[in-house]
Design a protein around this motif. Structure first.
Motif, PDB file in Angstrom:
ATOM      1  N   LEU A   1       0.783  -1.276   0.026  1.00 24.43           N
ATOM      2  CA  LEU A   1      -0.029  -0.023   0.011  1.00 24.43           C
ATOM      3  C   LEU A   1       0.753   1.325   0.201  1.00 24.43           C
ATOM      4  O   LEU A   1       0.450   2.304  -0.349  1.00 24.43           O
ATOM      5  N   GLU A   2       2.251   1.086   0.294  1.00 23.67           N
ATOM      6  CA  GLU A   2       3.134   2.324   0.101  1.00 23.67           C
ATOM      7  C   GLU A   2       3.657   2.494  -1.184  1.00 23.67           C
ATOM      8  O   GLU A   2       3.902   3.509  -1.612  1.00 23.67           O
ATOM      9  N   LEU A   3       3.544   1.444  -1.872  1.00 20.31           N
ATOM     10  CA  LEU A   3       3.966   1.358  -3.291  1.00 20.31           C
ATOM     11  C   LEU A   3       2.904   1.701  -4.419  1.00 20.31           C
ATOM     12  O   LEU A   3       3.170   1.954  -5.247  1.00 20.31           O
ATOM     13  N   ILE A   4       1.747   1.241  -4.115  1.00 22.79           N
ATOM     14  CA  ILE A   4       0.585   1.513  -4.982  1.00 22.79           C
ATOM     15  C   ILE A   4      -0.203   2.177  -4.253  1.00 22.79           C
ATOM     16  O   ILE A   4      -1.153   1.874  -3.345  1.00 22.79           O
ATOM     17  N   THR A   5      -0.247   3.456  -4.832  1.00 21.03           N
ATOM     18  CA  THR A   5      -0.870   4.578  -4.088  1.00 21.03           C
ATOM     19  C   THR A   5      -1.927   5.231  -5.046  1.00 21.03           C
ATOM     20  O   THR A   5      -1.750   5.254  -6.244  1.00 21.03           O
ATOM     21  N   MET A   6      -2.866   6.199  -4.516  1.00 20.56           N
ATOM     22  CA  MET A   6      -3.722   6.882  -5.372  1.00 20.56           C
ATOM     23  C   MET A   6      -3.067   7.987  -6.180  1.00 20.56           C
ATOM     24  O   MET A   6      -2.377   8.655  -5.165  1.00 20.56           O
ATOM     25  N   GLY A   7      -3.366   7.925  -7.169  1.00 24.73           N
ATOM     26  CA  GLY A   7      -2.820   9.541  -8.050  1.00 24.73           C
ATOM     27  C   GLY A   7      -3.997  10.283  -8.001  1.00 24.73           C
ATOM     28  O   GLY A   7      -5.069  10.234  -7.334  1.00 24.73           O
ATOM     29  N   ASP A   8      -3.766  11.462  -8.701  1.00 26.96           N
ATOM     30  CA  ASP A   8      -4.626  12.334  -8.849  1.00 26.96           C
ATOM     31  C   ASP A   8      -5.053  12.731 -10.290  1.00 26.96           C
ATOM     32  O   ASP A   8      -4.079  13.000 -11.078  1.00 26.96           O
ATOM     33  N   TYR A   9      -6.503  12.812 -10.410  1.00 29.50           N
ATOM     34  CA  TYR A   9      -6.883  12.884 -11.774  1.00 29.50           C
ATOM     35  C   TYR A   9      -8.282  13.475 -11.872  1.00 29.50           C
ATOM     36  O   TYR A   9      -8.946  13.323 -10.960  1.00 29.50           O
ATOM     37  N   ASN A  10      -8.404  14.723 -12.565  1.00 26.51           N
ATOM     38  CA  ASN A  10      -9.765  15.479 -12.042  1.00 26.51           C
ATOM     39  C   ASN A  10     -10.116  16.039 -13.638  1.00 26.51           C
ATOM     40  O   ASN A  10      -9.412  16.304 -14.256  1.00 26.51           O
ATOM     41  N   HIS A  11     -11.669  16.186 -13.627  1.00 27.07           N
ATOM     42  CA  HIS A  11     -12.384  16.676 -14.696  1.00 27.07           C
ATOM     43  C   HIS A  11     -12.716  18.329 -14.237  1.00 27.07           C
ATOM     44  O   HIS A  11     -13.319  18.445 -13.262  1.00 27.07           O
ATOM     45  N   ALA A  12     -12.614  19.263 -15.142  1.00 30.49           N
ATOM     46  CA  ALA A  12     -13.449  20.613 -14.948  1.00 30.49           C
ATOM     47  C   ALA A  12     -14.221  20.506 -16.310  1.00 30.49           C
ATOM     48  O   ALA A  12     -13.840  20.871 -17.330  1.00 30.49           O
ATOM     49  N   GLY A  13     -15.700  20.425 -15.822  1.00 31.44           N
ATOM     50  CA  GLY A  13     -16.367  20.354 -17.026  1.00 31.44           C
ATOM     51  C   GLY A  13     -16.998  21.919 -17.449  1.00 31.44           C
ATOM     52  O   GLY A  13     -17.106  22.482 -16.304  1.00 31.44           O
ATOM     53  N   LEU A  14     -16.877  22.235 -18.450  1.00 28.41           N
ATOM     54  CA  LEU A  14     -17.247  23.671 -19.023  1.00 28.41           C
ATOM     55  C   LEU A  14     -18.330  23.395 -19.896  1.00 28.41           C
ATOM     56  O   LEU A  14     -18.175  22.807 -21.073  1.00 28.41           O
ATOM     57  N   LEU A  15     -19.456  24.024 -19.740  1.00 25.30           N
ATOM     58  CA  LEU A  15     -20.556  24.005 -20.705  1.00 25.30           C
ATOM     59  C   LEU A  15     -20.520  25.348 -21.330  1.00 25.30           C
ATOM     60  O   LEU A  15     -20.539  26.346 -20.932  1.00 25.30           O
ATOM     61  N   PHE A  16     -20.709  25.188 -22.737  1.00 22.70           N
ATOM     62  CA  PHE A  16     -20.626  26.249 -23.815  1.00 22.70           C
ATOM     63  C   PHE A  16     -21.905  26.071 -24.519  1.00 22.70           C
ATOM     64  O   PHE A  16     -22.531  25.214 -24.816  1.00 22.70           O
ATOM     65  N   ARG A  17     -22.320  27.449 -25.154  1.00 21.85           N
ATOM     66  CA  ARG A  17     -23.113  27.482 -26.123  1.00 21.85           C
ATOM     67  C   ARG A  17     -22.693  26.607 -27.472  1.00 21.85           C
ATOM     68  O   ARG A  17     -21.606  26.774 -27.518  1.00 21.85           O
ATOM     69  N   SER A  18     -23.573  26.054 -27.957  1.00 17.75           N
ATOM     70  CA  SER A  18     -23.378  25.168 -29.162  1.00 17.75           C
ATOM     71  C   SER A  18     -22.622  26.040 -30.083  1.00 17.75           C
ATOM     72  O   SER A  18     -22.701  27.386 -30.726  1.00 17.75           O
ATOM     73  N   GLY A  19     -21.526  25.378 -30.661  1.00 16.93           N
ATOM     74  CA  GLY A  19     -20.547  25.825 -32.002  1.00 16.93           C
ATOM     75  C   GLY A  19     -19.324  26.765 -31.267  1.00 16.93           C
ATOM     76  O   GLY A  19     -18.603  27.307 -32.024  1.00 16.93           O
ATOM     77  N   ALA A  20     -19.140  26.697 -29.948  1.00 15.50           N
ATOM     78  CA  ALA A  20     -18.305  27.700 -29.175  1.00 15.50           C
ATOM     79  C   ALA A  20     -16.986  27.298 -29.720  1.00 15.50           C
ATOM     80  O   ALA A  20     -15.876  28.315 -29.782  1.00 15.50           O
ATOM     81  N   LEU A  21     -16.630  26.093 -29.613  1.00 11.48           N
ATOM     82  CA  LEU A  21     -15.359  25.576 -30.005  1.00 11.48           C
ATOM     83  C   LEU A  21     -15.022  25.026 -31.473  1.00 11.48           C
ATOM     84  O   LEU A  21     -15.862  24.348 -31.751  1.00 11.48           O
ATOM     85  N   PRO A  22     -14.123  25.598 -32.103  1.00 12.70           N
ATOM     86  CA  PRO A  22     -14.247  25.262 -33.720  1.00 12.70           C
ATOM     87  C   PRO A  22     -13.479  23.743 -33.929  1.00 12.70           C
ATOM     88  O   PRO A  22     -12.462  23.561 -34.500  1.00 12.70           O
ATOM     89  N   VAL A  23     -13.933  22.860 -33.116  1.00  6.84           N
ATOM     90  CA  VAL A  23     -13.566  21.586 -33.231  1.00  6.84           C
ATOM     91  C   VAL A  23     -14.635  20.388 -33.622  1.00  6.84           C
ATOM     92  O   VAL A  23     -16.070  20.817 -33.044  1.00  6.84           O
ATOM     93  N   GLN A  24     -14.454  19.409 -34.019  1.00 11.87           N
ATOM     94  CA  GLN A  24     -15.714  18.090 -34.149  1.00 11.87           C
ATOM     95  C   GLN A  24     -16.073  17.689 -32.656  1.00 11.87           C
ATOM     96  O   GLN A  24     -15.021  17.816 -31.639  1.00 11.87           O
ATOM     97  N   PRO A  25     -17.115  17.057 -32.364  1.00  7.05           N
ATOM     98  CA  PRO A  25     -17.526  16.552 -31.219  1.00  7.05           C
ATOM     99  C   PRO A  25     -16.366  15.496 -30.778  1.00  7.05           C
ATOM    100  O   PRO A  25     -15.997  14.708 -31.634  1.00  7.05           O
TER     101      PRO A  25
END
Ligand SMILES: Cc1cc2nc3c(=O)[nH]c(=O)nc-3n(C[C@H](O)[C@H](O)[C@H](O)COP(=O)(O)OP(=O)(O)OC[C@H]3O[C@@H](n4cnc5c(N)ncnc54)[C@H](O)[C@@H]3O)c2cc1C
Length: 421
Positions: free
Chosen positions: A252-276
């Protein structure tokens, strides 16, 4: 006189616990799954309240499609599963192929270095596992970005990752579930005997069986499967009697929890010029501590207008500690830098996860420090004969994933069935 309340108690209703409970119930055993929080799914959870569209707070990618254990159940449930499009882009790079070639090159280097390490160990008995930082070579302006593009999903900083553990990972194509991966897992829990909002505080081995102490009383069973994260185990949130052996403590000292997170950002449609579902990366440089102060974006998820900023390792921890607004603001400012201020005008709302602060999770998923690659097997072993363990941390080559957790739940159920037959 009835000695046991159940044949089996399963602790935790995440992917592993749900799979184990389902398998044991189907085999005709009496089983109850005890879950601390007020919902099923653990680190898979699709929220639809915050943005009004599915937001996977935890797992979203259905990794290793060819071997993903949740693909068949998802399709059988009639959910809309689809292959992640091959449309990753890197902002500021003229020719995307250059970066992806570097990522492939790094991947080959990892596999080769891990193979050499293993050969040396086999001939001398001395473990020589190295970190990702040990083999990464600075070959130019995009070199660190290439390493991070690859390393982001590991949820740890480069010096903190075991090469052997990474090379053991069974790669493959990614798929998505339009309704959310968390939704898929929650569907698989329907009809199972799961008791919510009931934290387990102690697991005691008896002469014949086990006694589980919960916030609402004691349960006696012939055996128990514990599926809580290594974060929960390491922090002694559950007291074990007899105590966990020193081997497992060291693991348990060698197999440990990492950190990973999402920040969700809602935009009006078409805001980012990339494919879904475009995976968007950008130039990253290591800071003085070798840490990338940035991440990646999964843009316009399933064409809903929701984009997720993905942060990993100590930068993710830093954003988390600074509060939810800091991850949202960092993500927005980065996108404004790429696409201009119209992005900010099209921004509706944001929400950032903080998995390290979840009392019954304590991080994102379990990675191995250098030298810790073979300790997953130790975590997998049973304790005091009747206490079995399963979860993402114990799978040898689908570690850190929902599919790995599910498969480990099934494996532990098989172990229990063999023991009780
Ligand atoms: C932000 C994030 C992104 C991720 N992305 C992906 C991805 O894209 N693809 C992927 O495959 N995987 C991903 N993962 C990893 C994946 O979510 C996990 O590997 C998997 O869900 C773990 O399942 P599990 O059953 O092992 O553990 P958990 O889901 O943690 O389940 C354990 C359960 O035990 C409960 N519990 C804990 N303590 C107690 C107690 N004392 N008493 C009773 N119950 C208790 C917990 O509440 C929890 O419900 C991600 C994880 C995170 C956090």
């Amino acid at each position: 006189m009835k000695v046991h309340d159940f044949d089996v108690v399963v602790v935790g209703a995440g992917a592993a616990g749900i799979a184990a409970t389902h398998a044991l119930k189907s085999a005709g055993l009496s089983v109850v799954c005890i879950e601390a929080s007020n919902r099923v799914g653990g680190r898979t959870h699709t929220d639809t309240e915050i943005f009004g569209v599915p937001f996977d707070m935890g797992a979203h990618w259905m990794h290793t499609e060819h071997a993903n254990a949740l693909k068949a159940p998802g399709l059988a449930l009639g959910l809309d599963l689809y292959a992640a499009p091959d449309n990753a882009v890197t902002y500021g790079l003229e020719d995307d192929a250059v970066l992806w070639d570097e990522v492939d090159e790094l991947h080959s280097a990892i596999t080769e270095a891990a193979r050499i390490d293993a050969e040396i160990e086999a001939s001398t008995g001395i473990p020589t596992d190295r970190s990702l930082a040990d083999i990464w070579q600075n070959k130019g302006h995009w070199s660190f970005t290439a390493a991070m593009t690859f390393a982001l999903s590991i949820a740890r900083d480069l010096p903190d990752t075991s090469l052997r553990d990474i090379s053991a990972w069974e790669g493959g194509d990614d798929w998505f579930c339009r309704e959310g991966f968390g939704h898929l897992i929650a569907c698989t829990a329907k009809g199972l005997p799961i008791k919510l909002a009931t934290p387990v505080t102690e697991i005691k081995s008896l002469t014949e069986g086990v006694q589980i102490t919960t916030a609402t009383g004691k349960i006696k069973a012939r055996t128990v499967i514990v599926t809580v994260s290594v974060g929960v185990l390491a922090e002694d949130i559950i007291h074990f009697d007899p105590p966990l052996e020193s081997d497992r403590r060291s693991a348990l000292e060698l197999i440990t929890m990492g950190d990973y997170n999402h920040a969700g950002l809602l935009f009006r449609s078409g805001a980012l010029p990339v494919q879904p579902d475009t995976w968007l990366t950008y130039h990253l440089e290591p800071d003085a501590n070798g840490v990338a102060r940035g991440g990646g974006f999964l843009c316009n998820i399933a064409n809903t207008g929701l984009t997720s900023f993905e942060s990993s390792g100590s930068f993710s921890r830093l954003l988390q500690d600074a509060g939810p607004e800091s991850a949202i603001e960092h993500a927005l400012e980065t996108l404004v830098g790429f696409f201009g201020t119209t992005v900010r005008k099209a921004f509706i709302k944001g929400h950032a996860t903080a998995w390290r602060n979840e009392p019954y999770v304590r991080g994102s998923y379990a990675g191995a420090k250098p030298g810790g690659h073979n300790k997953r097997a130790v975590l997998r072993q049973s304790h005091a004969e009747r206490v079995h363990f399963a979860g993402e941390a114990t799978h040898p080559n689908q570690q850190c994933s929902v599919s790995g957790a599910h498969l480990e739940g099934l494996r532990a159920a098989e172990d229990v069935l063999a023991q009780l037959r």
